[in-house]
Design an enzyme around this catalytic site. Structure first.
Site, short mmCIF file in Angstrom:
data_model
loop_
_atom_site.label_atom_id
_atom_site.label_comp_id
_atom_site.label_asym_id
_atom_site.label_seq_id
_atom_site.Cartn_x
_atom_site.Cartn_y
_atom_site.Cartn_z
CD GLU A 37 -15.42 13.17 -4.89
OE1 GLU A 37 -16.50 13.61 -4.45
OE2 GLU A 37 -14.76 12.28 -4.33
CG ASP A 82 -11.79 2.03 -1.05
OD1 ASP A 82 -12.26 2.16 -2.20
OD2 ASP A 82 -12.11 2.78 -0.12
CD GLU A 91 -10.16 9.71 -2.75
OE1 GLU A 91 -11.27 9.17 -2.47
OE2 GLU A 91 -10.04 10.93 -2.92
CG ASN A 132 -8.60 12.95 -6.57
OD1 ASN A 132 -7.93 12.02 -7.03
ND2 ASN A 132 -9.27 12.85 -5.42
CG HIS A 155 -13.36 5.06 -3.78
ND1 HIS A 155 -12.70 4.75 -2.61
CD2 HIS A 155 -13.25 6.40 -3.93
CE1 HIS A 155 -12.21 5.87 -2.07
NE2 HIS A 155 -12.53 6.88 -2.86
O1 9MR Z 1 -12.80 8.79 3.84
C1 9MR Z 1 -13.45 10.02 3.99
C2 9MR Z 1 -14.47 9.91 5.09
O2 9MR Z 1 -13.84 9.76 6.35
C3 9MR Z 1 -15.35 11.13 5.11
O3 9MR Z 1 -16.41 10.94 6.04
C4 9MR Z 1 -15.89 11.39 3.74
C5 9MR Z 1 -16.75 12.62 3.73
O4 9MR Z 1 -17.16 12.99 2.49
O5 9MR Z 1 -14.82 11.56 2.82
C6 9MR Z 1 -14.11 10.39 2.69
O6 9MR Z 1 -13.10 10.54 1.71
C7 9MR Z 1 -13.58 10.80 0.40
C8 9MR Z 1 -12.51 11.62 -0.30
O7 9MR Z 1 -12.21 12.77 0.45
C9 9MR Z 1 -12.92 12.00 -1.70
N1 9MR Z 1 -13.31 10.85 -2.46
C10 9MR Z 1 -14.25 9.97 -1.84
C11 9MR Z 1 -13.80 9.55 -0.46
C12 9MR Z 1 -14.75 8.55 0.16
O8 9MR Z 1 -15.98 9.12 0.39
#
Ligand code: 9MR
Length: 674
Positions: A171, A281, A279, A214, A251
């Site tokens: 990101e 969803d 990722e 990513n 997402h």
């Molecule tokens: O799913 C993850 C969640 O449990 C955490 O609280 C969050 C914190 O930033 O990160 C989420 O996963 C993220 C991933 O690492 C990177 N892309 C976005 C995802 C959703 O926020």
């Protein structure tokens, strides 16, 4: 003649011959009456197994905190063959203070995935979020560069060989219309070059891992952010900056992927990188939206895998939007069926029972590293540990194996409750028991339920056995007795210059059968009744024949659980001189065998269908045994998610066959159809 010496000489000369000669390829061998009657591919009924049929993976994010939940792990192990730690490899967990690393939660996920044959994505090395305050407050470029490089190197070294793809940078691009990097401590202190620096450091740390960039909101080809990432990847490829893959997080809102999604995937792929959906969803999880996403990946050759971001809706970071494939009770949603069908699979509910239990006609495996090595002592100068047989009984694995040394072969016993403890288990040498010293090799263990007695079957020149009321007591074995008064005539007539080896007993409800090999292309079968066993073995026949190296030795025969199938494995020597397994099935132990996966290109288990996440330590997949579903004389194995304990050897080792450093490793099937 001393059979020990004969065995040693014979095997050494076979290897010598192989080094210099191109052998008959089993695929072209004659005399196999069986023709395959199964299709090349099966329609699997799970996501991971079906994705594997096209060489892809289907993965999920996993949270260490949920691994105690049986519903969660049940779905995880049934459906997914790749795992991404949801939070456990992020910087705030792995290096909460400078130079102080915490691998506990990540290790928990990696160790579990590895032991279940699941591959790992590493997520993530450099990210502006979930970044501890001590990093975010660094203002000096040299300090931050050193800290970033050290973080990348330390994590990648720790997990070396166990991660198929790493999200090196996550990101880094800004949302909106700029197409530029977002502001972060990395960009602000190090400049735009931090990405290149991170990827170069990563390549040096683990040259075997795929290195991914990513991001989210890069699925729409027309978005400025997508174009910004595209320009970066194009620039990296043009300048030789190492990058292997782009992860598109996916997402999605309720509408699913943008119409240009497949164009985005194929455009990145055309730059010479793999693409992965990392990722996934989708708000409200419409089946059409899931199908469209999966289809876009299936349509792009370099789209190598899909990961959903959690298992059940209740596990999701967006749980209010019910975006996943399983509901909070673990039931499959309609989106699940849409995803599976689009992968080419068939939902389990529409399969008939016999189909569900039938074995697939293609196999892929993941191997452990060497788990069991010899433990020489003052009177046992053991070079190799070989030919394992294994049962699970009373919460323990009980393993018997051949020991090979310059003075020949004997047997060893060890037990342990978990594969992680196999290497530290005590080795009990059975030459110290009534089994005695001298030539004893290639054991097979089972419990004869009607007699309430354990049997150990092994070769001594004849086919021999010992019995024991208690498998855990190595001193309880009786002295060897022979199944036959002498070698059956039919074996004598066909053995040529081969040797009579690898005896194997299996019983159905009426009869017991004794299989053996002659290292000359013949598998023999004798028969007695369950009531008469271990006496009365007569009617010895040739059960299967092929050319010498195509049907060599080390046969196993099993009953497949909940089916009418039996499975036969026989070890062959391939055109590369390496050992591998061919397979056949039948519905009757006294019947003829039909090829299942029986060629070098579609083997049951060979170096070309085994991955070695812990390092490629052997090219031979040789004499061993399936992890059975039970332990009695029926030799029943599960119908899916097979595991096979085998012998492997350092490919560079040579010299006297008896002194080769054989070790034991465990294969786990990675394309289960359950
Ligand atoms: O799913 C993850 C969640 O449990 C955490 O609280 C969050 C914190 O930033 O990160 C989420 O996963 C993220 C991933 O690492 C990177 N892309 C976005 C995802 C959703 O926020």
């Amino acid at each position: 003649m001393n059979p020990l010496k004969r065995l040693g000489c014979r095997r050494a000369s076979v290897l010598g011959l192989l080094a210099a000669t191109v052998l008959v390829t089993p695929g072209t061998a004659t005399a196999a009456p069986d023709t395959p009657d199964t299709p090349d591919t099966v329609r699997a009924s799970t996501l991971g197994a079906q994705a594997a049929q096209s060489g892809r993976y289907f993965g999920t994010a996993v949270a260490a905190g949920r691994l105690g939940d049986g519903t969660y792990t049940g779905i995880l192990d049934r459906e997914f063959n790749s795992v991404t730690p949801e939070n456990e490899m992020k910087w705030d967990t792995t290096e909460p203070s400078r130079g102080s690393f915490n691998f506990g939660p990540g290790d928990q996920i990696v160790n579990r995935a590895t032991s279940h044959g699941q591959r790992m994505r590493g997520h993530t090395l450099v990210w502006h979020s979930q970044l501890p305050g001590w990093v975010g407050s660094i203002r000096d470029a040299n300090t931050l560069r050193g800290v970033m490089n050290n973080h990348i190197t330390t994590l990648m070294n720790h997990y070396k060989g166990r991660i198929h793809s790493w999200d090196v940078v996550n990101e880094a691009f800004a949302d909106g219309s700029s197409g530029q990097l977002r502001s972060s401590v990395f960009r602000d202190v190090l400049g735009n070059g931090f990405l290149e620096q991170a990827f170069r450091t990563a390549r040096t740390a683990d040259p075997a891992a795929k290195l991914c960039y990513n991001d989210y909101n890069i699925e729409d080809w027309n978005a400025a952010k997508t174009q910004g990432v595209y320009r970066m990847v194009r620039d990296f490829k043009a300048r030789g900056v190492p990058i292997d893959c782009v992860g598109l997080q996916a997402h999605f809102g309720a509408g699913g992927p943008p119409g240009s999604f497949q164009t985005t995937l194929s455009s990145f792929a055309a730059l010479g990188v793999d693409v992965q959906i990392t990722e996934l969803d989708i708000a409200q999880a419409s089946p059409t939206a899931y199908a469209n996403t999966v289809r876009a990946c299936m349509n792009v050759t370099r789209c190598t895998g899909i990961t959903v971001w959690g298992i059940r809706d209740s596990d999701s970071w967006r749980s209010g939007e019910n975006p996943l494939l399983f509901d909070r009770n673990g039931n499959k949603k309609s989106a699940y069926n849409a995803a599976l069908t689009t992968l080419g699979g068939t939902p389990a509910t529409t399969r008939s029972a016999p189909d569900a239990a039938a074995l697939p006609s293609r196999y892929s495996w993941s191997s452990s590293g060497p788990l069991i090595a010899p433990k020489p002592d003052s009177t046992h100068n053991i070079a190799g540990i070989k030919d394992p047989t294994v049962v699970q009984y009373n919460g323990k694995y009980h393993v018997f194996a051949s020991t090979a040394s310059s003075s020949g072969y004997n047997l060893v016993y060890l037990s342990f409750s978990d594969w992680s403890q196999a290497g530290s288990a005590t080795h009990h040498y059975l030459d110290r028991t009534a089994i005695g010293s001298g030539y004893r090799a290639a054991p097979q263990v089972f419990y004869n339920a009607p007699q309430r007695l354990w049997y150990l079957v092994y070769q001594t020149g004849n086919a021999s056995y010992s019995t024991n009321p208690d498998i855990s007591n190595p001193n309880g074995w009786s002295a060897p007795r022979n199944f036959y008064s002498s070698m059956p005539d039919i074996i004598r007539q066909n053995i040529g210059s081969g040797y009579w080896v690898d005896m194997w007993v299996i019983c159905d409800s009426a009869n017991c059968y004794l299989f053996s090999s002659d290292d000359n292309g013949h598998l023999y079968r004798s028969q007695t009744t369950v009531g008469q066993f271990p006496n009365g073995f007569t009617n010895t026949v040739i059960a299967l024949q092929d050319s010498k190296y195509a049907l060599f030795e080390a046969s196993n025969v099993y009953k497949v659980q909940d089916s009418n199938q039996y499975l036969l494995l026989v070890e062959a020597i391939g055109s590369d001189g390496r050992r591998y397994f061919r397979s056949w099935t039948t519905t009757s132990l006294a019947g003829s065998w039909t090829q299942l996966a029986a060629s070098e290109s579609n083997p049951f288990a060979r170096a070309n269908n085994v991955s070695f996440p812990a390092g490629s330590w052997t090219r031979d997949i040789s004499h061993g045994e399936m992890i059975r579903a039970g332990y009695d004389q029926t030799l029943t194995i599960p119908s899916c998610r097979l595991q096979y304990l085998y012998q492997g050897v350092n490919p560079n080792a040579g010299g006297d066959y008896n002194l080769l450093p054989w070790r034991l490793g465990l294969l786990t099937q990675t394309n289960p159809t359950c």
